[in-house]
Motif scaffolding. Structure first.
Motif, short mmCIF file in Angstrom:
data_model
loop_
_atom_site.label_atom_id
_atom_site.label_comp_id
_atom_site.label_asym_id
_atom_site.label_seq_id
_atom_site.Cartn_x
_atom_site.Cartn_y
_atom_site.Cartn_z
N VAL A 169 12.65 37.44 -35.05
CA VAL A 169 13.66 37.07 -34.06
C VAL A 169 14.38 38.35 -33.68
O VAL A 169 15.17 38.88 -34.45
CB VAL A 169 14.65 36.03 -34.62
CG1 VAL A 169 15.70 35.70 -33.58
CG2 VAL A 169 13.92 34.78 -35.07
N GLU A 170 14.10 38.86 -32.49
CA GLU A 170 14.65 40.14 -32.09
C GLU A 170 15.71 39.97 -31.01
O GLU A 170 15.72 38.99 -30.27
CB GLU A 170 13.55 41.08 -31.60
CG GLU A 170 12.85 40.60 -30.34
CD GLU A 170 11.83 41.60 -29.83
OE1 GLU A 170 11.64 42.65 -30.47
OE2 GLU A 170 11.22 41.33 -28.78
N GLY A 171 16.59 40.96 -30.93
CA GLY A 171 17.64 40.94 -29.93
C GLY A 171 18.82 41.76 -30.41
O GLY A 171 18.92 42.11 -31.58
N ARG A 222 20.96 35.59 -32.76
CA ARG A 222 19.82 35.67 -33.67
C ARG A 222 20.06 34.88 -34.95
O ARG A 222 19.21 34.11 -35.40
CB ARG A 222 19.54 37.13 -34.03
CG ARG A 222 19.29 38.03 -32.85
CD ARG A 222 19.12 39.48 -33.28
NE ARG A 222 20.25 39.94 -34.09
CZ ARG A 222 20.31 41.13 -34.68
NH1 ARG A 222 19.29 41.97 -34.55
NH2 ARG A 222 21.36 41.47 -35.39
N THR A 223 21.23 35.08 -35.58
CA THR A 223 21.52 34.39 -36.84
C THR A 223 21.63 32.88 -36.64
O THR A 223 21.17 32.09 -37.47
CB THR A 223 22.81 34.94 -37.47
OG1 THR A 223 22.66 36.35 -37.69
CG2 THR A 223 23.11 34.25 -38.79
N ASP A 271 17.88 37.60 -42.73
CA ASP A 271 18.73 38.07 -41.64
C ASP A 271 18.88 39.59 -41.72
O ASP A 271 18.79 40.19 -42.80
CB ASP A 271 20.11 37.40 -41.74
CG ASP A 271 20.90 37.49 -40.44
OD1 ASP A 271 20.31 37.85 -39.41
OD2 ASP A 271 22.11 37.20 -40.46
N VAL A 295 15.14 38.24 -38.85
CA VAL A 295 15.97 38.72 -37.74
C VAL A 295 15.94 40.24 -37.73
O VAL A 295 16.05 40.89 -38.78
CB VAL A 295 17.42 38.22 -37.89
CG1 VAL A 295 18.37 38.99 -36.98
CG2 VAL A 295 17.49 36.72 -37.61
N SER A 332 16.31 44.01 -34.86
CA SER A 332 16.63 44.54 -33.54
C SER A 332 15.38 44.72 -32.70
O SER A 332 15.43 44.60 -31.47
CB SER A 332 17.38 45.87 -33.68
OG SER A 332 16.60 46.80 -34.40
N SER A 353 12.63 36.46 -28.60
CA SER A 353 13.82 37.23 -28.27
C SER A 353 14.99 36.33 -27.90
O SER A 353 14.82 35.34 -27.20
CB SER A 353 13.52 38.19 -27.11
OG SER A 353 14.69 38.87 -26.71
N THR A 354 16.17 36.70 -28.36
CA THR A 354 17.40 36.02 -27.98
C THR A 354 18.19 36.86 -26.99
O THR A 354 19.31 36.50 -26.63
CB THR A 354 18.28 35.74 -29.20
OG1 THR A 354 18.57 36.98 -29.86
CG2 THR A 354 17.60 34.79 -30.17
N SER A 378 9.52 34.31 -25.47
CA SER A 378 10.88 34.69 -25.80
C SER A 378 11.86 33.83 -25.02
O SER A 378 11.51 33.14 -24.08
CB SER A 378 11.11 36.17 -25.51
OG SER A 378 10.74 36.48 -24.19
#
Length: 322
Positions: free
Chosen positions: A41-43, A49-50, A187, A218, A220, A230-231, A253
Motif C-alpha cells: 500500500v503505497e502513498g 494508508r494506515t 505499517d 504500507v 512510500s 496507491s492511496t 490503484s
C-alpha cells in the motif's frame, strides 16, 4: 519460512472506501491479490494508508464499496477476520514498551499466545513441554523476521529503547508472526530506513509471503514484484502493477474522485485483544465509537499537511487505537 503449512488470504476490493466526519480517509480502492501475495500500500504520509491497512484487517469499518479477505466479507465478518490477521509496527496499536527487553516481549507474547491462541489440552501439558513449545515458537518467528538475537548489544536482554529502527521493526514482525496469522499487516515498512535496510526488510517480507502467508505492507514506494495499490490523491482512476507482480495477482490503484457512495454509517474501528491480536465481539451491533477518519478530504479538496497530521492523531485517539 515460519510455517510451510500456512494458507494466506486472497484480497479483493471494488470501490472500497472509508469516510468519517472530517471527510474521506481513502476511497475508490480496487484490488485483486492471490493468497500468499505481497501487497504494498503505497502513498504519501497522510493519504489514508494506515486506515486502509486497518480496514482490510477488520479493525476499521468501511463505508463504501465492497471487499473480501479470504472468505471474510467486509464489514459483515470483521471479528472473524481479526482472528486470522496480525498487525506489526502500527503506531498507537502495537507500540513496544521501551523499558522492556527483547526477551521479555517475546516471552510475554508466547505466554499470551498459549493462553488465548492455543487449545485447552496445550495448557494442561507438563511445564517442560510448554517451555519447549514456547522456545520453538519464538525461534521460528525470529527466523522468519530475520532478527538475530546474538547481533544485539546485550542479546535478548537488550532493551527496546536500545534497538536500531530496523531491529525494532523486525521485532514487531516477529511478535505478530507468533500468532501464526494468515495475513500479516505491517505499517510504515520503509520509514527512516537506509536503502540497504529497506531492501533487506522487503526481502524478508517476500520470504514470509513465499511461505504462504499473505503480507500487506504500507510504504512510500512499492518494491518490484509486489502487488501495488496507491492511496495517493489523483485526478481520476488509475491502475498500476509493479514490474514483476506475483503470479495470478493484479491491482488497480485508488481513485480520489469516484462516484459518491451511498449513505453509510461513519467509519468505525475495532480494538485488538490483549496480545495485540484479535478482539472478540459481534460485528453487527452498530458503530463502536466515533470512528473519526483522518487522511484525505471531502470532494478532493487540498489538505494542509499540518491539519492532516492533527486529524490523524485525533482519529486514532477517538477510535481507541492510541
Amino acid at each position: 519460512m515460519h510455517d510451510p503449512t500456512a494458507h494466506g488470504l486472497g484480497v479483493t476490493a471494488r470501490g472500497f472506501g472509508l469516510r468519517g466526519p472530517r471527510g474521506w480517509a481513502f476511497r475508490g480502492i480496487d484490488l485483486d491479490a492471490e493468497p500468499g501475495a505481497l501487497i504494498a500500500v503505497e502513498g504519501p504520509s497522510g493519504s489514508g494508508r494506515t486506515c486502509l491497512l486497518l480496514a482490510l484487517t477488520g479493525r476499521m469499518r468501511p463505508t463504501a464499496g465492497t471487499a473480501r479477505v479470504g472468505a471474510f466479507e467486509l464489514p459483515r465478518r470483521m471479528s472473524a477476520l481479526r482472528r486470522v490477521t496480525a498487525l506489526a509496527h502500527v503506531a498507537g496499536v502495537t507500540d513496544l514498551e521501551p523499558a522492556l527487553t527483547v526477551g521479555e516481549h517475546l516471552r510475554e507474547r508466547a505466554l499470551l499466545q498459549r493462553r488465548f491462541g492455543g487449545s485447552l489440552r496445550g495448557l494442561l501439558r507438563p511445564r517442560a513441554e510448554r517451555r519447549a513449545e514456547a522456545r520453538r515458537l519464538i525461534d521460528t518467528a525470529l527466523d522468519a523476521a530475520g532478527l538475530d538475537l546474538a547481533a544485539l548489544p546485550k542479546g535478548d536482554r537488550t532493551a527496546v529503547r536500545d534497538l536500531e529502527r530496523h531491529q525494532e521493526l523486525r521485532l514487531s514482525i516477529a511478535l505478530a508472526l507468533m500468532s501464526r496469522p494468515r495475513l500479516l499487516a505491517v505499517d510504515d515498512t520503509d520509514l527512516k530506513l537506509s536503502d540497504a535496510e529497506r531492501a533487506a526488510v522487503w526481502e524478508r517480507l517476500r520470504s514470509i509471503s513465499a511461505s504462504g502467508t499473505t503480507v500487506l505492507a504500507v510504504c512510500s514506494q512499492a518494491p518490484e514484484g509486489a502487488v501495488a495499490v496507491s492511496t495517493a490523491p489523483s485526478a481520476g482512476p488509475s491502475a498500476r502493477s509493479s514490474p514483476a507482480p506475483s503470479a495470478g495477482s493484479s491491482v488497480q490503484s485508488s481513485a480520489e474522485d469516484p462516484a459518491e457512495p451511498s449513505a453509510g454509517s461513519p467509519a468505525t474501528p475495532s480494538g485488538d485483544g490483549p496480545d495485540g491480536g484479535p478482539a472478540d465481539g459481534p460485528d453487527d451491533g452498530g458503530p463502536a465509537g466515533d470512528g473519526r477518519t483522518t487522511e484525505g478530504s471531502a470532494a478532493g479538496e487540498p489538505r494542509d499537511p499540518a491539519t492532516t497530521r492533527k486529524e490523524e492523531a485525533d482519529a486514532l485517539a477517538q477510535a481507541g487505537l492510541s
